[in-house]
Motif scaffolding. Structure first.
Motif, PDB file in Angstrom:
ATOM      1  N   ASP A 125       1.717  70.441 -10.438  1.00 46.56           N
ATOM      2  CA  ASP A 125       2.447  69.705  -9.130  1.00 46.56           C
ATOM      3  C   ASP A 125       1.968  68.235  -8.899  1.00 46.56           C
ATOM      4  N   PHE A 126       0.515  68.055  -9.070  1.00 44.48           N
ATOM      5  CA  PHE A 126       0.093  66.533  -8.887  1.00 44.48           C
ATOM      6  C   PHE A 126       0.707  65.731 -10.043  1.00 44.48           C
ATOM      7  N   LEU A 127       0.821  66.263 -11.102  1.00 45.34           N
ATOM      8  CA  LEU A 127       1.494  65.398 -12.275  1.00 45.34           C
ATOM      9  C   LEU A 127       2.902  65.202 -12.094  1.00 45.34           C
ATOM     10  N   SER A 128       3.588  65.991 -11.076  1.00 47.91           N
ATOM     11  CA  SER A 128       5.031  65.759 -11.001  1.00 47.91           C
ATOM     12  C   SER A 128       5.103  64.889  -9.783  1.00 47.91           C
ATOM     13  N   TYR A 129       4.321  64.992  -8.564  1.00 47.37           N
ATOM     14  CA  TYR A 129       4.509  64.418  -7.487  1.00 47.37           C
ATOM     15  C   TYR A 129       3.423  63.324  -6.840  1.00 47.37           C
ATOM     16  N   GLY A 130       2.414  63.298  -8.067  1.00 50.35           N
ATOM     17  CA  GLY A 130       1.147  62.386  -7.623  1.00 50.35           C
ATOM     18  C   GLY A 130       1.524  61.220  -7.477  1.00 50.35           C
ATOM     19  N   SER A 131       2.659  60.948  -8.289  1.00 49.13           N
ATOM     20  CA  SER A 131       2.856  59.489  -8.273  1.00 49.13           C
ATOM     21  C   SER A 131       3.289  58.944  -6.780  1.00 49.13           C
ATOM     22  N   LEU A 132       3.824  59.681  -6.146  1.00 49.02           N
ATOM     23  CA  LEU A 132       4.467  59.257  -4.607  1.00 49.02           C
ATOM     24  C   LEU A 132       3.089  59.339  -3.796  1.00 49.02           C
ATOM     25  N   ALA A 151      -6.074  62.717  -8.649  1.00 50.18           N
ATOM     26  CA  ALA A 151      -5.332  62.178  -9.813  1.00 50.18           C
ATOM     27  C   ALA A 151      -6.405  62.456 -10.805  1.00 50.18           C
ATOM     28  N   GLY A 152      -7.751  62.179 -10.735  1.00 47.71           N
ATOM     29  CA  GLY A 152      -8.710  62.430 -11.603  1.00 47.71           C
ATOM     30  C   GLY A 152      -9.075  63.712 -12.046  1.00 47.71           C
ATOM     31  N   ALA A 153      -9.109  64.820 -11.045  1.00 48.22           N
ATOM     32  CA  ALA A 153      -9.211  65.941 -11.311  1.00 48.22           C
ATOM     33  C   ALA A 153      -8.142  66.737 -12.130  1.00 48.22           C
ATOM     34  N   ALA A 154      -6.963  66.278 -11.697  1.00 48.37           N
ATOM     35  CA  ALA A 154      -5.796  66.619 -12.437  1.00 48.37           C
ATOM     36  C   ALA A 154      -5.329  65.976 -13.607  1.00 48.37           C
ATOM     37  N   PRO A 157      -2.619  60.840 -16.403  1.00 46.71           N
ATOM     38  CA  PRO A 157      -2.685  59.691 -17.572  1.00 46.71           C
ATOM     39  C   PRO A 157      -3.306  58.279 -16.748  1.00 46.71           C
ATOM     40  N   ARG A 158      -4.169  57.779 -17.436  1.00 47.56           N
ATOM     41  CA  ARG A 158      -4.795  56.621 -16.841  1.00 47.56           C
ATOM     42  C   ARG A 158      -3.825  55.559 -16.664  1.00 47.56           C
ATOM     43  N   LEU A 159      -2.825  55.286 -17.716  1.00 44.74           N
ATOM     44  CA  LEU A 159      -1.842  54.435 -17.596  1.00 44.74           C
ATOM     45  C   LEU A 159      -0.814  54.620 -16.294  1.00 44.74           C
ATOM     46  N   LYS A 160      -0.485  55.755 -16.161  1.00 43.10           N
ATOM     47  CA  LYS A 160       0.311  56.097 -15.077  1.00 43.10           C
ATOM     48  C   LYS A 160      -0.307  56.044 -13.586  1.00 43.10           C
ATOM     49  N   PHE A 161      -1.680  56.319 -13.742  1.00 44.18           N
ATOM     50  CA  PHE A 161      -2.562  56.144 -12.400  1.00 44.18           C
ATOM     51  C   PHE A 161      -2.526  54.676 -12.124  1.00 44.18           C
TER      52      PHE A 161
END
Length: 221
Positions: A125-132, A151-154, A157-161
């Motif tokens: 779920d964080f990979l899906s909604y963490g950007s928001l 973000a780190g624990a999930a 990707p560093r580039l996305k972060f």
């Protein structure tokens, strides 16, 4: 309760404990921070830049009023240098939290009491909604630190972060440092107006995105 909410609440409890310790010990009081800026204003500019970065790094543990650090940076360093110092401090702190949590990985979730199934759900779920969450993380106290850790624990990707961190934090740094550069410390009306504008914009964006998500979800079902 959704596992992301569960882990966030436990991280909030940890950061509140650190906040209470900070206030109890009298560390990083706003008047102290202002005095440090005033003491260094006649020193080489690198001293003030180092102070800004150090305070933003310390905020990972001690809940420092980062908005005021940014405003002071704009006032004492000017808009351009102040912005550079604030953004450098923010991204350094973010990557420290991200990399530390990424190194711990699932071990962090285990220590926060999540089962294997909950850990997998948090990651998905964080990979899906963490950007928001990254985009809106400056809308509430402690949310940035919690988002960096998740973000780190999930293993986002560093580039996305980096991309979504910049999209969410560059406007924040620009607005606060510009307001600080136009303010008077005795009557910081531009700064206060900027704070209201900043939080109104972030909360408004969160509301719109939440409504949009509900609409899309109802259409799909």
């Amino acid at each position: 309760m959704h596992p992301i909410i569960k882990v966030s609440l436990r991280l909030v409890a940890l950061f509140i404990g650190l906040l209470l310790l900070t206030r109890l010990m009298g560390w990083f009081d706003l008047s102290d921070i202002k005095r440090w800026f005033e003491l260094l204003q006649h020193q080489p500019v690198e001293s003030l830049i180092a102070l800004v970065i150090a305070l933003l790094l310390a905020d990972l543990l001690f809940s420092i009023p980062t908005v005021w650090v940014a405003l002071f940076a704009g006032y004492f360093l000017g808009f351009q240098i102040g912005f550079g110092a604030v953004f450098l401090g923010l991204i350094t702190a973010a990557f420290c939290a991200y990399e530390a949590s990424r190194g711990m990985g699932l071990q962090l979730f285990s220590r926060l009491g999540l089962s294997a199934g909950e850990q997998a759900k948090v990651q998905d779920d964080f990979l899906s909604y963490g950007s928001l969450m990254l985009l809106l993380s400056r809308s509430a106290p402690m949310l940035p630190e919690i988002t960096y850790c998740l973000a780190g624990a999930a293993k986002m990707p560093r580039l996305k972060f980096t991309l979504f961190f910049c999209l969410g934090h560059i406007p924040y740094a620009l607005l606060t440092t510009y307001a600080g550069s136009r303010s008077n410390l005795e009557a910081p009306y531009p700064a206060l107006a900027a704070l209201l504008l900043l939080y109104a914009g972030l909360w408004g964006a969160a509301f719109v995105l939440k409504r949009k998500h509900k609409t899309v979800h109802s259409d799909l079902t």
